[in-house]
Scaffold this motif. Structure first.
Motif, short mmCIF file in Angstrom:
data_model
loop_
_atom_site.label_atom_id
_atom_site.label_comp_id
_atom_site.label_asym_id
_atom_site.label_seq_id
_atom_site.Cartn_x
_atom_site.Cartn_y
_atom_site.Cartn_z
N THR A 1 93.98 45.55 9.66
CA THR A 1 93.19 45.25 8.46
C THR A 1 92.22 46.36 8.12
O THR A 1 91.51 46.88 8.98
N ALA A 2 92.18 46.72 6.84
CA ALA A 2 91.26 47.76 6.36
C ALA A 2 90.24 47.20 5.37
O ALA A 2 89.24 47.85 5.07
N ALA B 1 93.87 44.25 2.46
CA ALA B 1 94.31 45.64 2.54
C ALA B 1 94.57 45.97 4.00
O ALA B 1 93.73 45.68 4.86
N VAL B 2 95.73 46.56 4.28
CA VAL B 2 96.07 46.93 5.66
C VAL B 2 96.56 48.37 5.69
O VAL B 2 96.97 48.94 4.67
N LYS B 3 96.52 48.94 6.88
CA LYS B 3 96.89 50.34 7.07
C LYS B 3 98.34 50.46 7.54
O LYS B 3 98.72 49.86 8.55
N ASN B 4 99.15 51.22 6.80
CA ASN B 4 100.52 51.56 7.18
C ASN B 4 101.35 50.33 7.58
O ASN B 4 102.11 50.36 8.54
N LYS C 1 100.66 49.91 -3.09
CA LYS C 1 100.05 51.06 -2.43
C LYS C 1 98.88 51.51 -3.29
O LYS C 1 99.05 51.86 -4.46
N THR D 1 94.62 53.33 -3.21
CA THR D 1 93.61 54.09 -2.47
C THR D 1 92.26 53.40 -2.62
O THR D 1 91.80 53.17 -3.75
N GLU E 1 91.11 56.05 1.30
CA GLU E 1 92.22 55.85 2.24
C GLU E 1 93.36 55.11 1.55
O GLU E 1 93.12 54.12 0.85
N GLU E 2 94.60 55.57 1.74
CA GLU E 2 95.74 54.84 1.19
C GLU E 2 96.00 53.61 2.03
O GLU E 2 96.14 53.69 3.26
N VAL E 3 96.07 52.47 1.39
CA VAL E 3 96.30 51.20 2.07
C VAL E 3 97.33 50.39 1.27
O VAL E 3 97.63 50.70 0.12
N VAL F 1 97.71 46.88 -0.36
CA VAL F 1 96.89 45.75 -0.79
C VAL F 1 97.79 44.57 -1.15
O VAL F 1 98.63 44.67 -2.04
#
Length: 469
Positions: free
Chosen positions: A110-111, A132-135, A340, A342, A346-348, A350
């Protein structure tokens, strides 16, 4: 009343694991809950699936719960505390939704997150949850009805004609729409979305292409609708240079039909196998974006979104032609999807599960109920909301409770008071089952500006029955 009949895929579609629990659950439900509707039965099974410990002592449901309660083996612990997130309209959001969002904010990927004012308890991510999460991408964070969306067409037909020609508009609405799980449109239509290369590249999709072709330009059950109404443009500085005032308009709400449901069910199962998580968050299992499975789901999800859009466009084209109108303006948006984006540099990824994109200057539609106005909105790009807003008024009671709380006589009286004609629909969609849209909109003034309102006049919905298959 017809006796309950469930299939294994009905249970798999709501998250049941491929195990003996499916046959046990079907037996229990068909023996002891045989007079439940399929929708109510699946709602009950989802509750058992979500919290089996709460049903362990139940005479009948306990048999299902015991099969679900297994020793948890997980290599992926949650963070000890949820990350901070914004909540809009907390005072009228149920604690179940807050608890679910808290769990989502403890995922190690989670971001960021936010909870919209129409939020209510769902499965995995609450309806109205933004995560929003990372990769990574979370199939159940998108939801079962991938690409469920709104589409509003504003027409050149003088608004007075909607009342003067009401019988004609109603007739064409009935003739030009098909609703319900498994329903198809005949004759089949052609569309470039059916030729998407993904249908040939992903094995799951090869088997769904014919279903997609059959169901193109149709609508689902539940809260899906197509309705004639009046669009009241309030903002003189609007994107279409329309003069403020009333216009005849067409509004639709539905998603990707059986195609999206099958994609969601399959990749949720894959994600749960790849990403073992504690039971409280098992529906939030993710696929890494750089994995083969993650790339497959992303491609399939976007195809389902394109398909949902095509369904709306065919419906609108057919109905606008039938009443002799021309398109002046259109607003449309997904509200069950992943993007996708930003945020904070940071690209996340959503996920908006029942939430409307509301980036700065982005237009969208937030419906009310069959008697309450919807809103044409322009996003303000609020960072705390991850550029999001509500996707509607949001339910304040379950379908089962709504069916018990309202009568057909009460609904008929309410519709008459508001000058609304309803074709189809059930008590589970009664206006009182939803939160007050004015209260919801007041809670998100920081998220969107109101461009106009939409007032439903002739509403078409499914007659009731099972959910999407």
């Amino acid at each position: 009343m017809a006796k309950l009949k469930l299939r294994g895929k009905d249970l798999r579609n709501i998250g049941f694991p491929e195990s003996p629990v499916i046959s046990v659950a079907i037996t229990v439900m068909e023996q002891h809950y045989k007079h439940h509707s399929q929708e109510d039965a699946l709602d009950l099974l989802q509750q058992v699936l979500q919290e089996p410990e709460a049903y362990r002592a139940d005479e009948h449901l306990g048999k299902i719960a015991e099969k679900l309660i297994v020793e948890e083996i997980t290599d992926i612990p949650l963070n000890e505390a949820p990350a901070d997130y914004a909540v809009y309209g907390r005072e009228f959001i149920d604690e179940g939704a807050i608890s679910q969002m808290d769990y989502a904010m403890r995922l190690p990927v989670t971001a960021g997150g936010a909870l919209m004012p129409d939020a209510h308890h769902g499965y995995g991510l609450p309806i109205g949850g933004v995560l929003a999460v990372k990769n990574a991408v979370i199939p159940y964070g998108v939801g079962v009805d991938i690409g469920c969306r709104m589409c509003l067409s504003i027409l050149d037909i003088p608004h007075e004609q909607l009342e003067k020609r009401a019988s004609s508009f109603k007739r064409e609405l009935i003739a030009g729409t098909v609703f319900g799980a498994g329903a198809g449109w005949k004759p089949r239509l052609e569309d470039e979305v059916l030729e998407h290369p993904a249908f040939g590249e992903i094995s799951l999709l090869k088997h769904l292409q014919q279903k997609a072709a059959d169901q193109l330009s149709t609508s689902g059950s539940g809260n899906h609708f197509v309705e004639w109404g009046l669009a009241d443009i309030l903002d003189a500085d609007n994107e279409w240079s329309l003069a403020p005032g009333l216009y005849t308009a067409l509004l639709s709400h539905s998603g990707s039909r059986g195609l999206g449901a099958q994609i969601a069910g399959h990749y949720t199962k894959v994600a749960r196998e790849i990403t073992p998580l504690p039971r409280e968050v098992q529906h939030l299992a993710w696929l890494e974006m750089d994995s083969e499975e993650g790339q497959e789901y992303w491609l399939a999800m976007n195809l389902a979104g394109d398909y949902a859009s095509a369904c709306h466009h065919h419906i609108h084209k057919r109905l606008i032609k039938a009443v002799g109108g021309q398109l002046l303006a259109r607003v449309e948006n997904h509200h069950n999807f992943a993007w996708k984006e930003t945020h904070q540099g940071e690209e996340v990824i959503v996920h908006r599960k029942g939430a409307t994109p509301a980036g700065k200057g982005v237009l969208g539609v937030i419906p009310g109920s069959m008697t309450a106005p919807g809103f044409i909105v322009r996003g303000r790009g609020a960072a705390a909301s991850l550029d999001s807003a509500s996707h509607g008024a949001g339910r304040q009671m379950s379908r089962a409770k709504a069916n018990q709380s309202f009568t057909r006589h009460e609904l008929t009286r309410l519709l008459k008071e508001h000058g609304v004609t309803l074709v189809g629909g059930g008590l589970d969609e009664a206006p009182g089952a939803y939160k007050d849209i004015a209260t919801v909109m007041k809670a998100q003034t920081a998220l969107v500006d109101i461009v106009g309102r939409f007032y439903p006049k002739i509403v078409r919905m499914a007659d009731g029955g099972p959910r999407e298959d």
